[in-house]
Design an enzyme around this catalytic site. Structure first.
Site, short mmCIF file in Angstrom:
data_model
loop_
_atom_site.label_atom_id
_atom_site.label_comp_id
_atom_site.label_asym_id
_atom_site.label_seq_id
_atom_site.Cartn_x
_atom_site.Cartn_y
_atom_site.Cartn_z
N THR A 15 0.84 -1.20 0.00
CA THR A 15 0.00 0.00 0.00
C THR A 15 0.87 1.25 0.00
O THR A 15 2.00 1.24 0.52
CB THR A 15 -0.91 -0.01 1.26
N ASP A 16 0.32 2.34 -0.53
CA ASP A 16 1.04 3.62 -0.49
C ASP A 16 1.18 4.13 0.95
O ASP A 16 1.99 5.02 1.22
CB ASP A 16 0.36 4.67 -1.38
N GLU A 17 0.39 3.54 1.87
CA GLU A 17 0.43 4.03 3.26
C GLU A 17 1.78 3.76 3.93
O GLU A 17 2.09 4.38 4.94
CB GLU A 17 -0.73 3.44 4.07
N TYR A 25 -1.39 -0.33 11.19
CA TYR A 25 -1.64 -1.01 9.91
C TYR A 25 -0.47 -0.76 8.94
O TYR A 25 0.14 -1.70 8.43
CB TYR A 25 -2.95 -0.50 9.28
N LYS A 31 2.47 -3.32 7.35
CA LYS A 31 2.66 -3.51 5.90
C LYS A 31 4.09 -3.14 5.51
O LYS A 31 4.70 -3.79 4.66
CB LYS A 31 1.65 -2.67 5.10
P1 NAD Z 1 -9.90 -6.96 3.02
O1 NAD Z 1 -9.84 -6.65 4.48
O2 NAD Z 1 -11.17 -6.67 2.26
O3 NAD Z 1 -9.59 -8.52 2.79
C1 NAD Z 1 -8.56 -9.18 3.48
C2 NAD Z 1 -8.77 -10.68 3.30
O4 NAD Z 1 -7.67 -11.36 3.95
C3 NAD Z 1 -10.07 -11.21 3.93
O5 NAD Z 1 -10.69 -12.13 3.05
C4 NAD Z 1 -9.57 -11.93 5.19
O6 NAD Z 1 -10.41 -13.02 5.59
C5 NAD Z 1 -8.21 -12.41 4.75
N1 NAD Z 1 -7.29 -12.62 5.89
C6 NAD Z 1 -7.07 -11.80 6.94
N2 NAD Z 1 -6.16 -12.35 7.78
C7 NAD Z 1 -5.80 -13.54 7.24
C8 NAD Z 1 -4.88 -14.57 7.62
N3 NAD Z 1 -4.17 -14.47 8.75
N4 NAD Z 1 -4.74 -15.66 6.83
C9 NAD Z 1 -5.49 -15.77 5.67
N5 NAD Z 1 -6.38 -14.83 5.27
C10 NAD Z 1 -6.52 -13.73 6.04
O7 NAD Z 1 -8.66 -6.22 2.38
P2 NAD Z 1 -8.50 -5.56 0.93
O8 NAD Z 1 -8.98 -4.15 0.98
O9 NAD Z 1 -9.02 -6.48 -0.09
O10 NAD Z 1 -6.91 -5.49 0.84
C11 NAD Z 1 -6.18 -6.58 0.27
C12 NAD Z 1 -4.70 -6.24 0.29
O11 NAD Z 1 -4.48 -5.05 -0.47
C13 NAD Z 1 -4.14 -5.96 1.69
O12 NAD Z 1 -2.87 -6.54 1.78
C14 NAD Z 1 -4.06 -4.44 1.75
O13 NAD Z 1 -3.01 -4.04 2.60
C15 NAD Z 1 -3.77 -4.09 0.30
N6 NAD Z 1 -4.23 -2.77 -0.16
C16 NAD Z 1 -5.52 -2.39 0.04
C17 NAD Z 1 -5.95 -1.15 -0.45
C18 NAD Z 1 -7.39 -0.70 -0.30
O14 NAD Z 1 -7.70 0.44 -0.63
N7 NAD Z 1 -8.29 -1.54 0.18
C19 NAD Z 1 -5.05 -0.32 -1.13
C20 NAD Z 1 -3.73 -0.76 -1.32
C21 NAD Z 1 -3.34 -1.99 -0.83
P1 TYD Z 2 -10.50 4.38 4.85
O1 TYD Z 2 -11.53 3.95 3.84
O2 TYD Z 2 -10.53 3.79 6.20
O3 TYD Z 2 -9.08 4.16 4.15
P2 TYD Z 2 -7.59 4.64 4.65
O4 TYD Z 2 -7.67 5.16 6.02
O5 TYD Z 2 -6.82 3.35 4.59
O6 TYD Z 2 -7.15 5.65 3.65
O7 TYD Z 2 -10.60 5.95 5.01
C1 TYD Z 2 -10.43 6.82 3.92
C2 TYD Z 2 -10.48 8.25 4.45
O8 TYD Z 2 -11.80 8.51 4.94
C3 TYD Z 2 -9.54 8.48 5.61
O9 TYD Z 2 -8.99 9.80 5.50
C4 TYD Z 2 -10.43 8.41 6.83
C5 TYD Z 2 -11.77 8.89 6.32
N1 TYD Z 2 -12.95 8.29 6.97
C6 TYD Z 2 -13.96 9.11 7.49
O10 TYD Z 2 -13.88 10.34 7.43
N2 TYD Z 2 -15.04 8.50 8.06
C7 TYD Z 2 -15.16 7.15 8.17
O11 TYD Z 2 -16.17 6.66 8.75
C8 TYD Z 2 -14.13 6.33 7.61
C9 TYD Z 2 -14.21 4.82 7.69
C10 TYD Z 2 -13.05 6.95 7.02
#
Ligand code: NAD
Ligand code: TYD
Length: 339
Positions: free
Chosen positions: A125-127, A153, A157
């Site tokens: 992630t970019d985070e 988090y 990562k």
């Molecule tokens: P999500 O929370 O929707 O899904 C995570 C999945 O991993 C779930 O199905 C969960 O059951 C499974 N999981 C959790 N712990 C586990 C374990 N110990 N063993 C096996 N499975 C496990 O997450 P997401 O938003 O789909 O993100 C997927 C990946 O992409 C993550 O690694 C996250 O850091 C990365 N990512 C997410 C975003 C975003 O905007 N959502 C952006 C950049 C990177």
């Molecule tokens: P989120 O979807 O949790 O992603 P991330 O924190 O990983 O970027 O949140 C996106 C942005 O929205 C973040 O700046 C926090 C804000 N946010 C709210 O203002 N209210 C909410 O209820 C949530 C879940 C997030």
């Protein structure tokens, strides 16, 4: 090719499984997922009976389970999506983030070494870069930006990314890493900003905006992220980090207003609530490297992607209403209890 996909019952992993099914139907996919609160097997129901697909419920941090699975399946490649992914939860319960995101990744890296897996792709992630100031729109994260995580988090990562780099250098493991900006689209768990706001607006419930809502996120449609990962997996160079993003920066308050306008709901539903602890101000990716090296560009404009996403949540109410009601927890037993 046989690809082991971890975390495939979650948001991006499930979209990736559907992307691979559509674009490389000859490949064999093995999905391993612990089915935490964020994993929903209902999401994968259409592929569960597919002959080129297998679902295994297991924890990536369970070394014995992973070794047995790798020994049995002998995957050509691993794509690691499995993670605890919600920043707010990491502030409440940080330990499980290190266990899954860092230790779990190490278990997978060790299994890849032991079984000679040809490629390990880490979905990062970019985070991990920390945040950027709001008053410097000229600054972007590049692959050379130092890691500077803010939340438990992002720290977990970043730890995983460092392990990936260490295994590549020390053991010559063929690792790639993608660092993507915020995703949105179908199957996103309704605790994240966009699906939460859609669900609350539809229920005429208050929309909780942290602080003034001025924090900026760089939003990418999930299918574009999946296309980037697929490209890196097949054409990317081992030992390389690729930033993924589409130059689509938005303030949170503007995202919330767009959703309300699309749904015909009043802005009086917006509630400014206490800010998140350590809240990152701005994320912004410079995607020049992946464009230059692999020709990747996002295909979905935000205006189209957000409409498609809202449409999906309107058309798939039972999916997220079951999640919110806790009904989805029974899904694994229903689908797999008899097998
Ligand atoms: P999500 O929370 O929707 O899904 C995570 C999945 O991993 C779930 O199905 C969960 O059951 C499974 N999981 C959790 N712990 C586990 C374990 N110990 N063993 C096996 N499975 C496990 O997450 P997401 O938003 O789909 O993100 C997927 C990946 O992409 C993550 O690694 C996250 O850091 C990365 N990512 C997410 C975003 C975003 O905007 N959502 C952006 C950049 C990177
Ligand atoms: P989120 O979807 O949790 O992603 P991330 O924190 O990983 O970027 O949140 C996106 C942005 O929205 C973040 O700046 C926090 C804000 N946010 C709210 O203002 N209210 C909410 O209820 C949530 C879940 C997030």
């Amino acid at each position: 090719m046989k690809i082991l996909i971890t975390g495939g019952a979650g948001f991006i992993g499930s979209n990736f499984i559907y992307f691979e099914r559509a674009n490389h139907p000859q490949d064999k996919l093995v999905c391993v997922d612990k089915l935490t609160y964020a994993g929903d097997l209902e999401t994968l129901e259409p592929v569960l009976s597919d002959k080129n697909f297998r679902f295994v419920r297991a924890d990536i941090a369970d070394r014995a389970a992973m070794e047995a699975l790798f020994a049995e399946e002998r995957p050509d490649a691993v794509v690691n999506f499995a993670a605890e992914s919600h920043v707010d939860r990491s502030i409440e319960t940080p330990a499980v983030f290190m266990e899954t995101n860092a230790m779990g990744t190490q278990v997978l890296l060790d299994a890849c070494r032991k079984f000679g897996v040809g490629r390990f792709h880490q979905v990062s992630t970019d985070e991990v870069y920390g945040d950027l100031p709001l008053d410097r729109p000229d600054l972007f994260f590049t692959e050379k930006t130092p890691l500077h995580a803010s939340s438990p988090y992002s720290a977990s990562k970043a730890a995983a990314d460092l392990l990936c780099g260490a295994y590549a250098r020390t053991y010559g493991l063929p690792v790639t890493i993608s660092r993507c900006s915020n995703n949105y689209g179908p199957y996103q768990f309704p605790e994240k900003l966009i699906p939460l706001m859609i669900a609350n607006a539809l229920a005429d419930k208050p929309l909780p905006v942290y602080g003034e809502g001025l924090n900026v996120r760089d939003w990418l449609y999930v299918e574009d992220h999946c296309a980037a990962i697929d490209l890196i997996l097949r054409k990317g160079e081992a030992g390389t980090v690729y930033n993924v993003g589409g130059h689509n920066e938005r303030r949170n308050i503007d995202i919330v207003r767009i959703i309300l306008a699309e749904l015909g709901k009043p802005e009086s539903l917006i509630r400014h609530v206490a800010d998140r602890k350590g809240h990152d101000r701005r994320y912004a990716i410079d995607p020049a490297f992946i464009h230059e090296k692999l020709g990747w560009l996002p295909a979905t404009k935000f205006e189209d992607g957000i409409r498609k996403t809202i449409r999906w949540y309107l058309d798939n109410r039972t999916w997220w209403e079951n999640i919110l009601s806790g009904e989805y927890k029974g899904c694994y037993d229903r689908l797999f209890g008899q097998r």
